[in-house]
Design a protein around this motif. Structure first.
Motif, mmCIF file in Angstrom:
data_model
loop_
_atom_site.group_PDB
_atom_site.id
_atom_site.type_symbol
_atom_site.label_atom_id
_atom_site.label_comp_id
_atom_site.label_asym_id
_atom_site.label_seq_id
_atom_site.Cartn_x
_atom_site.Cartn_y
_atom_site.Cartn_z
ATOM 1 N N GLY A 1 -14.639 -12.736 9.650
ATOM 2 C CA GLY A 1 -14.808 -14.179 9.737
ATOM 3 C C GLY A 1 -14.083 -14.907 8.620
ATOM 4 O O GLY A 1 -13.490 -15.975 8.837
ATOM 5 N N MET A 2 -14.117 -14.334 7.396
ATOM 6 C CA MET A 2 -13.381 -14.935 6.288
ATOM 7 C C MET A 2 -11.874 -14.909 6.544
ATOM 8 O O MET A 2 -11.152 -15.848 6.195
ATOM 9 C CB MET A 2 -13.711 -14.208 4.988
ATOM 10 C CG MET A 2 -15.158 -14.364 4.541
ATOM 11 S SD MET A 2 -15.553 -13.365 3.094
ATOM 12 C CE MET A 2 -14.418 -14.052 1.883
ATOM 13 N N LEU A 3 -11.396 -13.820 7.188
ATOM 14 C CA LEU A 3 -9.982 -13.753 7.545
ATOM 15 C C LEU A 3 -9.626 -14.859 8.531
ATOM 16 O O LEU A 3 -8.567 -15.504 8.404
ATOM 17 C CB LEU A 3 -9.672 -12.381 8.144
ATOM 18 C CG LEU A 3 -8.247 -12.172 8.666
ATOM 19 C CD1 LEU A 3 -7.245 -12.310 7.536
ATOM 20 C CD2 LEU A 3 -8.118 -10.816 9.341
ATOM 21 N N ALA A 4 -10.494 -15.092 9.510
ATOM 22 C CA ALA A 4 -10.237 -16.172 10.472
ATOM 23 C C ALA A 4 -10.226 -17.531 9.771
ATOM 24 O O ALA A 4 -9.378 -18.390 10.070
ATOM 25 C CB ALA A 4 -11.285 -16.140 11.577
ATOM 26 N N GLN A 5 -11.159 -17.747 8.829
ATOM 27 C CA GLN A 5 -11.172 -19.007 8.088
ATOM 28 C C GLN A 5 -9.899 -19.180 7.268
ATOM 29 O O GLN A 5 -9.317 -20.271 7.232
ATOM 30 C CB GLN A 5 -12.398 -19.058 7.183
ATOM 31 C CG GLN A 5 -13.724 -19.157 7.929
ATOM 32 C CD GLN A 5 -14.910 -19.167 6.987
ATOM 33 O OE1 GLN A 5 -14.769 -19.021 5.775
ATOM 34 N NE2 GLN A 5 -16.091 -19.320 7.539
ATOM 35 N N ASP A 6 -9.467 -18.101 6.611
ATOM 36 C CA ASP A 6 -8.228 -18.179 5.821
ATOM 37 C C ASP A 6 -7.023 -18.453 6.718
ATOM 38 O O ASP A 6 -6.101 -19.196 6.330
ATOM 39 C CB ASP A 6 -8.021 -16.880 5.044
ATOM 40 C CG ASP A 6 -9.069 -16.690 3.956
ATOM 41 O OD1 ASP A 6 -9.696 -17.692 3.561
ATOM 42 O OD2 ASP A 6 -9.279 -15.544 3.521
ATOM 43 N N PHE A 7 -7.030 -17.839 7.905
ATOM 44 C CA PHE A 7 -5.925 -18.103 8.829
ATOM 45 C C PHE A 7 -5.908 -19.574 9.242
ATOM 46 O O PHE A 7 -4.832 -20.195 9.285
ATOM 47 C CB PHE A 7 -6.061 -17.213 10.069
ATOM 48 C CG PHE A 7 -5.044 -17.511 11.136
ATOM 49 C CD1 PHE A 7 -3.786 -16.950 11.089
ATOM 50 C CD2 PHE A 7 -5.340 -18.389 12.172
ATOM 51 C CE1 PHE A 7 -2.829 -17.238 12.050
ATOM 52 C CE2 PHE A 7 -4.398 -18.693 13.145
ATOM 53 C CZ PHE A 7 -3.137 -18.114 13.081
ATOM 54 N N ASN A 8 -7.076 -20.120 9.560
ATOM 55 C CA ASN A 8 -7.127 -21.535 9.938
ATOM 56 C C ASN A 8 -6.665 -22.432 8.800
ATOM 57 O O ASN A 8 -5.971 -23.429 9.021
ATOM 58 C CB ASN A 8 -8.550 -21.901 10.374
ATOM 59 C CG ASN A 8 -8.954 -21.229 11.665
ATOM 60 O OD1 ASN A 8 -8.111 -20.843 12.463
ATOM 61 N ND2 ASN A 8 -10.251 -21.072 11.884
ATOM 62 N N GLN A 9 -7.059 -22.063 7.577
ATOM 63 C CA GLN A 9 -6.615 -22.845 6.421
ATOM 64 C C GLN A 9 -5.099 -22.763 6.255
ATOM 65 O O GLN A 9 -4.425 -23.761 5.966
ATOM 66 C CB GLN A 9 -7.317 -22.342 5.156
ATOM 67 C CG GLN A 9 -7.005 -23.136 3.902
ATOM 68 C CD GLN A 9 -7.500 -24.567 3.990
ATOM 69 O OE1 GLN A 9 -8.551 -24.825 4.583
ATOM 70 N NE2 GLN A 9 -6.773 -25.500 3.408
ATOM 71 N N LEU A 10 -4.559 -21.543 6.453
ATOM 72 C CA LEU A 10 -3.106 -21.375 6.375
ATOM 73 C C LEU A 10 -2.408 -22.188 7.455
ATOM 74 O O LEU A 10 -1.387 -22.848 7.196
ATOM 75 C CB LEU A 10 -2.760 -19.888 6.525
ATOM 76 C CG LEU A 10 -1.270 -19.538 6.625
ATOM 77 C CD1 LEU A 10 -0.536 -19.919 5.351
ATOM 78 C CD2 LEU A 10 -1.088 -18.050 6.918
ATOM 79 N N ALA A 11 -2.947 -22.153 8.675
ATOM 80 C CA ALA A 11 -2.335 -22.913 9.773
ATOM 81 C C ALA A 11 -2.365 -24.410 9.478
ATOM 82 O O ALA A 11 -1.373 -25.128 9.731
ATOM 83 C CB ALA A 11 -3.048 -22.600 11.080
ATOM 84 N N SER B 1 5.927 -18.385 15.579
ATOM 85 C CA SER B 1 6.890 -19.001 16.498
ATOM 86 C C SER B 1 6.941 -20.520 16.367
ATOM 87 O O SER B 1 7.718 -21.164 17.068
ATOM 88 C CB SER B 1 6.545 -18.615 17.943
ATOM 89 O OG SER B 1 5.272 -19.130 18.318
ATOM 90 N N GLY B 2 6.101 -21.094 15.494
ATOM 91 C CA GLY B 2 6.162 -22.531 15.245
ATOM 92 C C GLY B 2 5.014 -23.336 15.786
ATOM 93 O O GLY B 2 5.017 -24.568 15.659
ATOM 94 N N ASP B 3 4.008 -22.674 16.362
ATOM 95 C CA ASP B 3 2.844 -23.396 16.890
ATOM 96 C C ASP B 3 1.815 -23.540 15.762
ATOM 97 O O ASP B 3 0.900 -22.737 15.623
ATOM 98 C CB ASP B 3 2.251 -22.630 18.080
ATOM 99 C CG ASP B 3 1.108 -23.396 18.740
ATOM 100 O OD1 ASP B 3 0.870 -24.557 18.341
ATOM 101 O OD2 ASP B 3 0.455 -22.835 19.638
ATOM 102 N N TYR B 4 1.979 -24.584 14.951
ATOM 103 C CA TYR B 4 1.110 -24.772 13.788
ATOM 104 C C TYR B 4 -0.244 -25.373 14.148
ATOM 105 O O TYR B 4 -1.116 -25.463 13.282
ATOM 106 C CB TYR B 4 1.805 -25.672 12.756
ATOM 107 C CG TYR B 4 3.106 -25.104 12.265
ATOM 108 C CD1 TYR B 4 3.152 -23.929 11.538
ATOM 109 C CD2 TYR B 4 4.309 -25.746 12.544
ATOM 110 C CE1 TYR B 4 4.350 -23.400 11.094
ATOM 111 C CE2 TYR B 4 5.523 -25.231 12.109
ATOM 112 C CZ TYR B 4 5.533 -24.052 11.393
ATOM 113 O OH TYR B 4 6.724 -23.530 10.966
ATOM 114 N N ALA B 5 -0.431 -25.764 15.385
ATOM 115 C CA ALA B 5 -1.716 -26.322 15.808
ATOM 116 C C ALA B 5 -2.701 -25.247 16.245
ATOM 117 O O ALA B 5 -3.847 -25.561 16.571
ATOM 118 C CB ALA B 5 -1.505 -27.318 16.954
ATOM 119 N N ILE B 6 -2.292 -23.982 16.262
ATOM 120 C CA ILE B 6 -3.157 -22.900 16.712
ATOM 121 C C ILE B 6 -4.297 -22.703 15.717
ATOM 122 O O ILE B 6 -4.108 -22.815 14.493
ATOM 123 C CB ILE B 6 -2.342 -21.591 16.880
ATOM 124 C CG1 ILE B 6 -3.210 -20.497 17.475
ATOM 125 C CG2 ILE B 6 -1.750 -21.149 15.550
ATOM 126 C CD1 ILE B 6 -3.646 -20.753 18.873
#
Length: 475
Positions: free
Chosen positions: A228-238, A212-217
């Motif tokens: 945990g690796m998925l969460a890290q990859d998500f943070n990197q993507l964000a 929805s456009g909240d790139y700071a999440i």
């Protein structure tokens, strides 16, 4: 239909179904193995006990026949028959044998009920009546003459009430084990699914917000496993999306600013011409032409940069000599350097053979000369020299003050980046020249980098693969 339902189920149900299927398969395997072992080992054990008991009976039956002279004494006399089937008791001194009431394993298994006594013609005398062709026969001898037979019908299946009760108790035990296993599986699924689904649910919710456009999440990383690796990859993507969105906004702002400025000047000068404030003389036309050229160069640079980013910038490669291109570019800029009181010197080898696009390499050199001309103080100097090192040409541009702070050195090749945001248009460009240089060098399998110059300004080093003489000859 079942496959569709399984794929639509949530992770908790999928785990439960998987564990339930595993438990059912294990119970079926244990039941099958138990049935096989029961038929093979337990029934084999019963038959071995019966065979041993039959061997113990043979001497007593032979002795009884010797005493009575026939089998008439035992015919229709179950008491005498059971007395002869009783096991012998051996005294501690080993001297005497006698029949006794002691029970053995064969008595407990019911093997004695499957013994039969046959006469010499194999007609039944007493015992188990259904003697089949699979019965084990043991001859009874007197003076090497067969006087009868002992038959033992082997155990082939569970037929007794005690055996059936045993089977039923085993089946009931398996049912209880299955119920307990299912309850344990449900408990484990609840616990395991809770551990797995909580972080996945957080990632899913964060993904919806990111879409929805909240790139700071960001998602909190609680473990070092795959989740945990998925969460890290998500943070990197964000973070990447947030940075790209910031660059996009900056890019749009810079483009609009760079386009607005020459357009505003052109519009102001045209209005001044209409109002008669300015006269359409040679100076006014040169000013208008200068703004049009600046606008045209900016649009051309943006177009080239967009093609380079999309991988669509065309290159017509051929075997060329880079040295004449350098000398021609230096000659074109020598007058402009002299007008600013700057010294331009080149120390180049006689020949610099490379394989590349002459027009794009000329654009690269022009942008490097333009960069030094714009951002070097008047009265400064630019030194250009080249040398061959490890089959690569190293082209070095060293200019004098002002220098570049080390913390922003790595950003010099970003589009629209300028060290001093306050530079006016007369001394600074749009910040696209070095970005285009990087795209051209990358397309030629080379590298470009910036560092502090020993002259006090900026050093830009371009490294391009050299074309060796043997390569030219083989071509």
């Amino acid at each position: 239909m079942s496959d569709r339902f399984f794929y639509r189920a949530n992770i908790r149900l999928k785990l439960f179904y998987a564990m339930l299927a595993l438990i059912v398969a294990l119970i079926a395997a244990i039941n099958g193995a138990g049935h096989y072992i029961f038929n093979r080992d337990f029934l084999g054990y019963l038959n071995e006990q019966a065979q041993q008991r039959m061997e113990d009976m043979v001497p007593r039956l032979e002795q009884a026949y010797r005493e009575h002279g026939s089998w008439d004494f035992i015919r229709d006399n179950p008491r005498a028959w059971f007395e002869l089937m009783k096991p012998a008791i051996v005294e501690h001194n080993g001297a005497a044998r006698s029949a006794g009431p002691t029970f053995t394993a064969s008595d407990l298994t019911g093997a004695t009920l499957r013994f039969s006594l046959l006469d010499a013609s194999r007609r039944p005398v007493i015992g188990y009546p259904n003697v089949g062709p699979d019965a084990r026969l043991r001859p009874l001898l007197q003076d090497d003459v067969i006087i009868g037979w002992v038959a033992q019908t082997p155990f082939e299946s569970v037929i007794g009430a005690l055996d059936l009760r045993f089977q039923q108790s085993q089946f009931a035990a398996q049912i209880i084990i299955a119920v307990v296993a299912v309850m344990l599986a449900a408990f484990l699924v609840v616990r395991i699914s809770g551990v797995l689904t909580r972080p996945l649910t957080r990632v899913a919710r964060a993904t919806h917000r990111l879409a929805s456009g909240d790139y700071a999440i960001r998602v909190e990383v609680e473990s070092g496993d795959e989740v945990g690796m998925l969460a890290q990859d998500f943070n990197q993507l964000a973070m990447t999306l947030e940075r790209n969105e910031k660059l996009r906004r900056e890019f749009m702002a810079d483009v609009s600013h760079e386009l607005r400025t020459p357009l505003a000047i052109l519009n102001g000068q045209l209005e001044a011409l209409e109002d008669g404030v300015l006269q359409p003389d040679a100076q006014t036309l040169r000013s208008l032409k200068s703004e049009v050229e600046h606008l045209n160069k900016l649009v051309g640079d943006l177009y080239d940069l967009s093609l380079a980013d999309a991988g669509a910038l065309t290159y017509r490669r051929a075997d060329i000599d880079l040295a004449p291109l350098l000398r021609d570019s230096a000659a074109l800029y020598s007058d402009r350097f002299s007008q600013r009181g700057m010294r331009l010197s080149c120390e180049l080898p006689a020949s610099m053979p490379v394989h590349g696009d002459a027009a794009r390499l000329q654009q690269l050199l022009s942008n490097l000369f333009e960069n030094s001309l714009r951002y070097t103080d008047a009265g400064g100097r630019l030194q250009v020299h080249a040398h061959l090192q490890q089959q690569h040409w190293h082209l070095v541009f060293d200019d004098s003050e002002p220098g570049v702070p080390p913390e922003v050195m790595a950003r010099l090749f970003e589009r629209f980046f300028r060290v001093e945001a306050s530079r006016n248009r007369a001394s600074g460009g749009a910040g696209l020249g070095l970005a285009i240089c990087r795209r051209i060098v990358d397309a030629h399998q080379g590298t470009i980098g910036a560092s502090a110059s020993p002259l006090g300004g900026l050093r830009v080093v371009v490294v391009l693969p050299a074309r060796l003489e043997d390569e030219r000859g083989s071509a």
